[in-house]
Design an enzyme around this catalytic site. Structure first.
Site, PDB file in Angstrom:
ATOM      1  N   ASN A   1     -17.317  11.954  -9.154  1.00  0.00           N
ATOM      2  CA  ASN A   1     -17.061  12.338  -7.473  1.00  0.00           C
ATOM      3  C   ASN A   1     -16.489  13.515  -7.395  1.00  0.00           C
ATOM      4  O   ASN A   1     -16.056  14.146  -8.362  1.00  0.00           O
ATOM      5  CB  ASN A   1     -16.382  11.134  -6.752  1.00  0.00           C
TER       6      ASN A   1
ATOM      7  N   ASP B   1     -10.179  -2.915 -10.313  1.00  0.00           N
ATOM      8  CA  ASP B   1      -9.509  -2.229  -9.183  1.00  0.00           C
ATOM      9  C   ASP B   1      -8.192  -2.078  -9.721  1.00  0.00           C
ATOM     10  O   ASP B   1      -7.389  -3.028  -9.575  1.00  0.00           O
ATOM     11  CB  ASP B   1      -9.511  -3.285  -7.851  1.00  0.00           C
TER      12      ASP B   1
ATOM     13  N   LYS C   1      -8.048  -2.642   2.885  1.00  0.00           N
ATOM     14  CA  LYS C   1      -7.778  -2.473   1.521  1.00  0.00           C
ATOM     15  C   LYS C   1      -6.156  -2.310   1.154  1.00  0.00           C
ATOM     16  O   LYS C   1      -5.735  -2.801   0.125  1.00  0.00           O
ATOM     17  CB  LYS C   1      -8.060  -0.691   1.263  1.00  0.00           C
TER      18      LYS C   1
HETATM   19  O1  PMT Z   1      -8.472  15.257  -4.937  1.00  0.00           O
HETATM   20  P1  PMT Z   1      -8.809  15.963  -3.617  1.00  0.00           P
HETATM   21  O2  PMT Z   1     -10.145  16.599  -3.835  1.00  0.00           O
HETATM   22  O3  PMT Z   1      -7.518  16.761  -3.048  1.00  0.00           O
HETATM   23  O4  PMT Z   1      -9.424  14.723  -2.529  1.00  0.00           O
HETATM   24  C1  PMT Z   1      -8.417  13.934  -1.949  1.00  0.00           C
HETATM   25  C2  PMT Z   1      -9.085  12.490  -1.774  1.00  0.00           C
HETATM   26  C3  PMT Z   1     -10.025  12.398  -0.939  1.00  0.00           C
HETATM   27  C4  PMT Z   1      -9.582  12.215  -3.195  1.00  0.00           C
HETATM   28  C5  PMT Z   1      -7.781  11.483  -1.470  1.00  0.00           C
HETATM   29  O5  PMT Z   1      -7.240  12.061  -0.266  1.00  0.00           O
HETATM   30  C6  PMT Z   1      -8.183  10.061  -1.322  1.00  0.00           C
HETATM   31  O6  PMT Z   1      -8.360   9.631  -0.173  1.00  0.00           O
HETATM   32  N1  PMT Z   1      -8.001   9.251  -2.479  1.00  0.00           N
HETATM   33  C7  PMT Z   1      -8.559   8.045  -2.583  1.00  0.00           C
HETATM   34  C8  PMT Z   1     -10.157   7.974  -2.811  1.00  0.00           C
HETATM   35  C9  PMT Z   1     -10.805   6.624  -3.040  1.00  0.00           C
HETATM   36  O7  PMT Z   1     -11.269   6.279  -4.084  1.00  0.00           O
HETATM   37  O8  PMT Z   1     -10.368   5.908  -2.078  1.00  0.00           O
HETATM   38  P2  PMT Z   1     -10.983   4.227  -1.882  1.00  0.00           P
HETATM   39  O9  PMT Z   1     -11.235   3.880  -0.647  1.00  0.00           O
HETATM   40  O10 PMT Z   1     -12.214   3.986  -2.974  1.00  0.00           O
HETATM   41  O11 PMT Z   1      -9.620   3.657  -2.956  1.00  0.00           O
HETATM   42  C10 PMT Z   1      -8.938   2.925  -2.215  1.00  0.00           C
HETATM   43  C11 PMT Z   1      -7.451   2.948  -3.355  1.00  0.00           C
HETATM   44  O12 PMT Z   1      -7.635   2.078  -4.285  1.00  0.00           O
HETATM   45  C12 PMT Z   1      -7.321   4.360  -3.531  1.00  0.00           C
HETATM   46  O13 PMT Z   1      -5.849   4.573  -3.688  1.00  0.00           O
HETATM   47  C13 PMT Z   1      -7.702   4.366  -4.975  1.00  0.00           C
HETATM   48  O14 PMT Z   1      -6.965   5.505  -5.880  1.00  0.00           O
HETATM   49  C14 PMT Z   1      -7.704   2.908  -5.316  1.00  0.00           C
HETATM   50  N2  PMT Z   1      -8.754   2.458  -6.326  1.00  0.00           N
HETATM   51  C15 PMT Z   1      -9.961   2.431  -5.942  1.00  0.00           C
HETATM   52  C16 PMT Z   1     -11.031   1.940  -6.676  1.00  0.00           C
HETATM   53  C17 PMT Z   1     -10.454   1.388  -7.952  1.00  0.00           C
HETATM   54  N3  PMT Z   1     -11.544   0.732  -8.878  1.00  0.00           N
HETATM   55  N4  PMT Z   1      -9.361   1.311  -8.362  1.00  0.00           N
HETATM   56  C18 PMT Z   1      -8.407   1.947  -7.547  1.00  0.00           C
HETATM   57  O15 PMT Z   1      -7.139   1.850  -7.777  1.00  0.00           O
END
Ligand code: PMT
Length: 400
Positions: A210, A307, A339
């Site tokens: 991504n 996750d 979340k």
């Molecule tokens: O890196 P940059 O270019 O500065 O951009 C910043 C960002 C947009 C990446 C950052 O601000 C951000 O939003 N990061 C989280 C992105 C994300 O994957 O969100 P999510 O909604 O899919 O996940 C929610 C949370 O669970 C996050 O804390 C993620 O790290 C965590 N996660 C998600 C999926 C997974 N399989 N394991 C996880 O731990």
């Protein structure tokens, strides 16, 4: 802004923007700072030392070998005295010398000797600013922890248009104030940050990933470090630079991230998960490069990744603060709240990645900070500003 009693050493190098530094000296003095000016010989071609002497009410140093007039010790006295060392304007020549550690005049000698934080305000022609040599010098200096402000873009004195104009004195004075008022409120805390994008291998040369650059994660890590914390970053693929005094653990996939986090998380006080982690990975990783078969679609079967945040939420200790991020495109706060609950987080920072200036690979962000107690909108701001606000809110939560 009150800078009473702060000792600021201001280096002025030879560029047309040198005249703006006279205004900077006045502003800093109005705020209560003591300003000590060191000029290069070239700078004296643009503005007279007497101007700075009058405005700063201190002698101006130019020549390393001149007998000290006011200083009763050698040139390193200024290096030791400084609470902050500012060079404005900083020419391409000065950046190159500083990056190389050259000390051949009063300014370069003193800046090499100082232990104070150094802030540079570059000013030069656009071509010089974008030249590969200058880019590399800036990167070298940033890696050493040197701070930069600007340059701004616009019409330059040489008639060219583009990046290279020195930031305005008011802006530089503001940044100086921020640096001098730096807090040390995270001393003794261990902070773990995840940053960047995971990569899920399809074959030896291809992967699913991504747009995360790691900028948000590194902004949090740097802000926490600058506030006294001991910081570890687990980083996937990033374009953001790795900076000093931060421990780095490199990972590629979500599985790697899980392994690193299960090892690191129990040792931490605060865990902030800003990485963009792939929810799915290819069910099989081909050992050899997948060959094209014309006319046939290639079907990929994906399986769910762990996750990581949820796993860390499961082993969370009472004393720990867990923060997640949510990158959303619709029903932003609703999804983020779900979340937060599912992953046992104390706080989630929701960014609507469809908004210009927010989310992936930008220097700015727009976010909603959500805790069990409520929500707080954060308008467009730099990632470093947002990082500091998030840290303020985390510390508030930890107070209980
Ligand atoms: O890196 P940059 O270019 O500065 O951009 C910043 C960002 C947009 C990446 C950052 O601000 C951000 O939003 N990061 C989280 C992105 C994300 O994957 O969100 P999510 O909604 O899919 O996940 C929610 C949370 O669970 C996050 O804390 C993620 O790290 C965590 N996660 C998600 C999926 C997974 N399989 N394991 C996880 O731990």
């Amino acid at each position: 802004m009150d800078m009473t009693g702060k000792e600021i050493v201001l280096g002025v190098t030879g560029g047309i923007a040198a005249y703006k530094s006279a205004d900077l000296v006045s502003r800093l003095r109005h705020m209560g700072a003591h300003v000590h000016v060191i000029m290069t010989k070239n700078a004296t071609e643009f503005i007279a030392p007497m101007t700075f002497q009058t405005l700063s009410n201190h002698p101006v140093s130019v020549d390393t070998f001149a007998a000290p007039e006011y200083w009763n010790v050698e040139h390193v006295a200024l290096a030791k005295l400084a609470d902050l060392f500012v060079v404005a304007p900083a020419t391409a020549n000065f950046l190159a010398k500083m990056a190389a550690g050259i000390a051949d005049d009063m300014l370069t000698t003193t800046v090499l000797a100082t232990k104070a934080p150094v802030l540079l305000a570059p000013a030069m022609n656009t071509g010089m600013w974008t030249a590969e040599a200058t880019r590399q010098n800036v990167e070298t200096l940033k890696k050493r922890g040197v701070l930069f402000i600007g340059p701004d873009s616009g019409m330059l004195a040489c008639g060219d248009e583009g990046a290279g104009r020195m930031s305005e004195p008011a802006e530089i004075a503001g940044r100086i104030g921020e640096i001098l008022q730096k807090k040390n409120d995270m001393a003794g805390l261990r902070v773990l940050v995840t940053a960047g994008a995971t990569r899920e291998r399809l074959d030896p040369v291809r992967f699913l990933s991504n747009d995360s650059s790691g900028k948000m994660g590194f902004a949090l890590a740097e802000a926490a470090r600058d506030r006294g914390a001991e910081v570890t970053v687990v980083k996937g693929n990033t374009t953001a630079e790795v900076t000093q005094r931060i421990r780095i653990i490199g990972i590629e996939s979500a599985e790697d991230l899980l392994k690193a986090m299960m090892e690191e998380a129990p040792k931490q006080d605060i865990i902030i998960q800003a990485a963009a982690v792939a929810d799915y990975r290819p069910a099989e990783t081909a050992r050899e490069k997948i060959k094209k078969k014309s006319g046939e679609p290639l079907v990929l079967r994906l399986e769910e990744n762990p996750d990581v945040a949820k796993e860390i939420g499961r082993i969370k200790k009472e004393s720990q603060t867990l923060v997640g991020f949510a990158a959303e495109t619709n029903q932003v706060t609703e999804h983020a709240k779900e979340k937060m609950k599912k992953k046992n987080l104390d706080m989630i920072v929701a960014n609507d990645v469809t908004k210009p200036g927010a989310g992936f690979n930008t220097d700015t962000n727009i976010a909603t900070i959500i805790t069990k107690d409520g929500m707080e909108e954060q308008p467009l701001q730099t990632k470093i500003q947002l990082a500091n606000t998030i840290l303020d809110r985390i510390l508030f939560l930890r107070k209980g």
